[in-house]
Design an enzyme around this catalytic site. Structure first.
Site, PDB file in Angstrom:
ATOM      1  N   GLU A 131     -27.245 -33.644 -22.483  1.00 56.62           N
ATOM      2  CA  GLU A 131     -28.409 -34.511 -22.354  1.00 56.62           C
ATOM      3  C   GLU A 131     -29.642 -33.696 -21.931  1.00 56.62           C
ATOM      4  O   GLU A 131     -29.502 -32.543 -21.493  1.00 56.62           O
ATOM      5  CB  GLU A 131     -28.103 -35.589 -21.312  1.00 56.62           C
ATOM      6  N   HIS A 173     -29.796 -34.835 -27.761  1.00 62.53           N
ATOM      7  CA  HIS A 173     -28.580 -34.166 -27.295  1.00 62.53           C
ATOM      8  C   HIS A 173     -27.710 -33.693 -28.454  1.00 62.53           C
ATOM      9  O   HIS A 173     -27.688 -34.280 -29.522  1.00 62.53           O
ATOM     10  CB  HIS A 173     -27.772 -35.045 -26.322  1.00 62.53           C
ATOM     11  N   ASP A 198     -32.134 -38.764 -27.992  1.00 67.12           N
ATOM     12  CA  ASP A 198     -32.776 -37.976 -26.936  1.00 67.12           C
ATOM     13  C   ASP A 198     -32.615 -36.471 -27.171  1.00 67.12           C
ATOM     14  O   ASP A 198     -32.919 -35.660 -26.306  1.00 67.12           O
ATOM     15  CB  ASP A 198     -32.229 -38.366 -25.554  1.00 67.12           C
ATOM     16  N   ASP A 257     -16.744 -33.218 -27.505  1.00 63.64           N
ATOM     17  CA  ASP A 257     -16.778 -33.952 -26.246  1.00 63.64           C
ATOM     18  C   ASP A 257     -15.795 -35.117 -26.224  1.00 63.64           C
ATOM     19  O   ASP A 257     -15.198 -35.471 -27.244  1.00 63.64           O
ATOM     20  CB  ASP A 257     -18.207 -34.455 -25.971  1.00 63.64           C
TER      21      ASP A 257
HETATM   22  P1  PGA Z   1     -24.644 -41.079 -33.959  1.00 66.02           P
HETATM   23  O1  PGA Z   1     -24.589 -40.257 -32.597  1.00 66.02           O
HETATM   24  O2  PGA Z   1     -24.107 -40.170 -34.998  1.00 66.02           O
HETATM   25  O3  PGA Z   1     -23.750 -42.256 -33.726  1.00 66.02           O
HETATM   26  O4  PGA Z   1     -26.072 -41.430 -34.177  1.00 66.02           O
HETATM   27  C1  PGA Z   1     -25.057 -38.949 -32.577  1.00 66.02           C
HETATM   28  C2  PGA Z   1     -24.931 -38.373 -31.203  1.00 66.02           C
HETATM   29  O5  PGA Z   1     -25.065 -39.104 -30.218  1.00 66.02           O
HETATM   30  O6  PGA Z   1     -24.713 -37.158 -31.092  1.00 66.02           O
END
Ligand code: PGA
Length: 266
Positions: A145, A140, A138, A67
């Site tokens: 999301e 994702h 959450d 992304d």
């Molecule tokens: P993080 O993010 O590795 O910074 O915890 C993970 C994500 O949002 O996919």
């Protein structure tokens, strides 16, 4: 899903790197799906070490990032392109022409076409062999999301308030966090031949227990990984702390390693 619970973040990262190394030695032109965020940084560090100390080559590797923020140019301090360049690509012998990160500056009127192109590019290289994933609080994967279609493809996705808040730590102010992203879809991720899911720290314990031991639901998009044939989950003890079947996962992990050793000895 095979779950590996490691003592700490460093061990989790090392173990995941060993898996990447193994696949790369078997297929030097490996097509990798890559993630940003804090979680895979240790894995990337270890891959850089393997490149520098052991000569592990990424010369023929092709990469596709999950992304990018929409409206953010490649050279923006918080662009995922820049994140990847600074934390991985520039330290390897990778051919930058083989690197793909969604274009955050794609014009809204051309987005659908651009997203189709990204999907077709993945197909052109024969699909993703090994996809690396982090997970949001959450649930994702990518920026898929809660509520994302489990069959979704690369498209524009609006970030949730929770994600905006989580990611604001990298920006001067929460208001600077983009609202939109371009992200591979859940369906795109599910077509990867193999998947590595990484999670560490207490803040991920709840979502990891739901992802692994809960039902499959679009409300926690990572839970769809239960339907994938080849997923290895690497966790530190904190992220694994709410799993009910920890002992069983450890038993299976040990037995699997033993079996692999036996297979190698033949
Ligand atoms: P993080 O993010 O590795 O910074 O915890 C993970 C994500 O949002 O996919």
């Amino acid at each position: 899903m095979q779950v590996f619970i490691l003592k700490n973040y460093e061990e989790m990262s090392r173990e995941a790197a060993l898996e990447v190394k193994d696949r790369l030695l078997k297929k030097p032109n490996l097509v990798m799906g890559l993630a940003t965020g804090s979680t895979p940084l240790g894995l990337y560090k270890e891959l850089i070490r393997l490149h520098k100390d052991e000569g592990l080559s990424f010369k023929h590797v092709v990469t596709f990032n999950l992304d990018e923020y929409l409206g953010i140019a490649q050279d923006h301090e918080q662009s995922y392109f820049r994140f990847m360049r600074e934390n991985l690509f520039k330290h390897l012998d990778i051919n930058i022409k083989n690197v793909h990160v969604p274009n955050g500056m794609a014009k809204p009127c051309d987005i659908d076409e651009y997203c189709d192109w990204y999907e077709s590019r993945i197909k052109k290289f024969g699909g993703i062999d090994l996809q690396v994933l982090g997970i949001g609080r959450d649930g994702h994967i990518g920026f898929n999301e809660p509520g994302s279609s489990l069959g979704s493809r690369t498209r524009v996705k609006t970030l949730t308030e929770e994600t905006i808040q989580d990611n604001s730590r990298f920006f001067k102010d929460q208001s600077e966090v983009p609202t939109y992203s371009i992200t591979m879809g859940v369906g795109t991720v599910m077509e990867a031949k193999e998947i590595i899911l990484l999670a560490n720290g207490k803040s991920k314990a709840n979502v990891i227990s739901i992802t692994i031991e809960g039902g499959v639901t679009a409300q926690v998009t990572a839970s769809v990984l239960q339907l994938h044939r080849r997923v290895n989950v690497f966790l530190d003890e904190e992220a694994a702390s709410l799993l009910k079947r920890k002992q069983y996962y450890n038993f299976v992990a040990k037995a699997t390693r033993k079996f692999e050793k036996m297979a190698r000895a033949k």
